[in-house]
Design a protein around this motif. Structure first.
Motif, PDB file in Angstrom:
ATOM      1  N   ASP A 146       0.794  -1.225   0.000  1.00 56.82           N
ATOM      2  CA  ASP A 146       0.000   0.000   0.000  1.00 56.82           C
ATOM      3  C   ASP A 146       0.829   1.280   0.000  1.00 56.82           C
ATOM      4  N   ASN A 147       2.008   1.243   0.630  1.00 55.68           N
ATOM      5  CA  ASN A 147       2.752   2.509   0.726  1.00 55.68           C
ATOM      6  C   ASN A 147       3.683   2.753  -0.459  1.00 55.68           C
ATOM      7  N   ILE A 148       3.565   1.957  -1.521  1.00 64.26           N
ATOM      8  CA  ILE A 148       4.312   2.265  -2.749  1.00 64.26           C
ATOM      9  C   ILE A 148       3.306   2.729  -3.803  1.00 64.26           C
ATOM     10  N   GLU A 149       3.491   3.952  -4.304  1.00 66.27           N
ATOM     11  CA  GLU A 149       2.596   4.482  -5.348  1.00 66.27           C
ATOM     12  C   GLU A 149       2.720   3.611  -6.590  1.00 66.27           C
ATOM     13  N   LEU A 150       1.634   3.491  -7.346  1.00 65.72           N
ATOM     14  CA  LEU A 150       1.654   2.603  -8.517  1.00 65.72           C
ATOM     15  C   LEU A 150       2.648   3.069  -9.588  1.00 65.72           C
ATOM     16  N   ASP A 151       2.791   4.388  -9.771  1.00 63.81           N
ATOM     17  CA  ASP A 151       3.741   4.841 -10.803  1.00 63.81           C
ATOM     18  C   ASP A 151       5.180   4.494 -10.399  1.00 63.81           C
ATOM     19  N   ALA A 307       9.050  -1.501   0.395  1.00 66.58           N
ATOM     20  CA  ALA A 307       8.005  -0.847   1.197  1.00 66.58           C
ATOM     21  C   ALA A 307       8.513  -0.578   2.611  1.00 66.58           C
ATOM     22  N   GLU A 308       9.180  -1.586   3.184  1.00 65.48           N
ATOM     23  CA  GLU A 308       9.682  -1.469   4.552  1.00 65.48           C
ATOM     24  C   GLU A 308      10.740  -0.375   4.665  1.00 65.48           C
ATOM     25  N   HIS A 309      11.577  -0.236   3.637  1.00 68.91           N
ATOM     26  CA  HIS A 309      12.676   0.732   3.686  1.00 68.91           C
ATOM     27  C   HIS A 309      12.370   2.025   2.932  1.00 68.91           C
ATOM     28  N   ASN A 310      11.110   2.198   2.545  1.00 63.98           N
ATOM     29  CA  ASN A 310      10.707   3.410   1.811  1.00 63.98           C
ATOM     30  C   ASN A 310      11.555   3.679   0.576  1.00 63.98           C
ATOM     31  N   ILE A 311      11.802   2.640  -0.205  1.00 63.19           N
ATOM     32  CA  ILE A 311      12.607   2.780  -1.411  1.00 63.19           C
ATOM     33  C   ILE A 311      11.689   2.868  -2.621  1.00 63.19           C
ATOM     34  N   ALA A 312      11.925   3.862  -3.438  1.00 62.67           N
ATOM     35  CA  ALA A 312      11.182   3.967  -4.696  1.00 62.67           C
ATOM     36  C   ALA A 312      12.132   4.515  -5.747  1.00 62.67           C
ATOM     37  N   PRO A 313      11.933   4.128  -6.998  1.00 62.95           N
ATOM     38  CA  PRO A 313      12.772   4.694  -8.056  1.00 62.95           C
ATOM     39  C   PRO A 313      12.431   6.163  -8.264  1.00 62.95           C
ATOM     40  N   LYS A 314      13.387   6.900  -8.806  1.00 65.13           N
ATOM     41  CA  LYS A 314      13.106   8.287  -9.198  1.00 65.13           C
ATOM     42  C   LYS A 314      12.617   8.223 -10.640  1.00 65.13           C
TER      43      LYS A 314
END
Ligand SMILES: [Zn+2]
Ligand SMILES: [Zn+2]
Length: 346
Positions: A146-151, A307-314
């Motif tokens: 849930d805490n990762i945006e789909l884009d 998700a646990e480490h709040n990692i998302a691509p730029k």
């Protein structure tokens, strides 16, 4: 059948155009996904341009797919309508060989079914995620936390797992010195993931132009490969090097950066063979390895880790009519760091 709006290409030098494709009727284990975002991977470009072998055009690329479940087959148990899900580089495998049994479906001995430019078990060509819908068997679908945006989730399905899997397999973690070669779509994910795993991360990039970003993503050091002093200064340093560059580079120079028992893993896939002087390996019991995406279980593990480490691509989100322009910019290394197509513009 579901009719999906899509963007396809008809030949190596052709532009993308608007079209419609048919997705198969749902089998009992199938899921219909309404695609919301689709990442643009360098592999899409290699394939669309016919650089990795002959392609059956028209081709709809895209194997970084994030969307919402809109229908499920009668036997589906893992997902329900409304779930946030992803699909990566493969959509099926034999399920029976020893590699599939181990959960390493990407290395299926009969060959996995790639998300596009493959042939599925019905004998139909597979078409990828530059489209409004896709039908996939539930075992090849992963859940997006849930805490990762789909884009932002989309690029994790290829760039994320391609870098997570070797970092995980070769034990990146506290006390390990890890170098990431290249700071593109794959490289920037590798920096974030390796840092979150607790490794001491160094970026080796062509120039220092992305240094600030690299340090922000978690790297401790950042060196320019164009500076000859980099190689003498870092000789014998790293336990693990992940090479994300899909061009021909001087492998021996990079092997010299490995410590005793160090491993260099190629995840980039240059079209031409690479030359290796074996002396640069045997001197310090070094290994040269390769790695390709990850299994479905590991892909889910990677998403949960991010998700646990709040990692998302730029990412840079684009509309569907800008795919050709995005390809040109990827080839010119002019993207920070992944293009993602907003499928609502399809
Ligand atoms: Zn990819
Ligand atoms: Zn198999």
């Amino acid at each position: 059948m579901v009719t999906a709006k899509a963007r396809a290409v008809d030949g190596p030098d052709k532009s993308f155009y608007e079209t419609e494709i048919q997705r198969r009727d749902l089998d009992i284990n199938d899921i219909l996904i309404e695609i919301k975002f689709s990442g643009i991977c360098h592999s899409d470009i290699h394939t669309a341009h016919g650089e990795w072998g002959p392609v059956n055009y028209p081709l709809v690329p895209g194997h970084e797919i994030a969307g919402i479940v809109t229908e499920v087959g009668s036997n589906v148990s893992k997902y329900k309508v409304g779930d946030r899900v992803g699909v990566g580089c493969m959509v099926d495998s034999c399920g029976e060989c020893k590699n599939c049994q181990k959960g390493e479906e990407q290395y299926c001995l009969k060959g996995n079914v790639p998300t596009y430019a493959g042939v599925d078990k019905y004998g139909e060509p597979t078409q990828g995620g530059y489209a409004t819908h896709i039908v996939v068997t539930e075992d090849f679908v992963v859940r997006i936390p849930d805490n990762i945006e789909l884009d932002a989730a989309a690029p994790l399905l290829c760039a994320g797992i391609t870098t997570y899997s070797p970092l995980n397999h070769w034990g990146a973690g506290p006390g390990k010195k890890v170098a990431i070669v290249g700071m593109g779509g794959l490289g920037h994910m590798a920096v974030k993931i390796a840092s979150a795993m607790g490794a001491e991360v160094t970026v080796l990039s062509q120039t220092l132009s992305k240094k600030e970003d690299g340090l922000e993503f978690g790297a401790k050091e950042y060196y320019a490969m164009s500076d000859p002093e980099t190689f003498s200064k870092l000789a014998g340093t790293f336990d693990l090097i992940i090479n994300t560059v899909s061009a021909k580079i001087d492998m021996d120079a990079y092997f010299s950066l490995l410590t005793l028992d160090g491993t260099l893993v190629n995840v980039g896939a240059p079209a031409e063979p690479l030359a290796v002087n074996v002396f640069s390996l045997i001197g310090h019991r070094r290994s040269f390895a390769g790695s390709m995406i990850g299994g479905i279980r590991e892909t889910q593990e990677m998403l949960d880790f991010c998700a646990e480490h709040n990692i998302a691509p730029k990412i840079e989100v684009i509309s569907a009519d800008r795919i050709d322009e995005a390809y040109e910019r990827v080839l010119a290394s002019d993207v920070k760091y992944r293009f993602v197509i907003d499928i609502s513009t399809m």
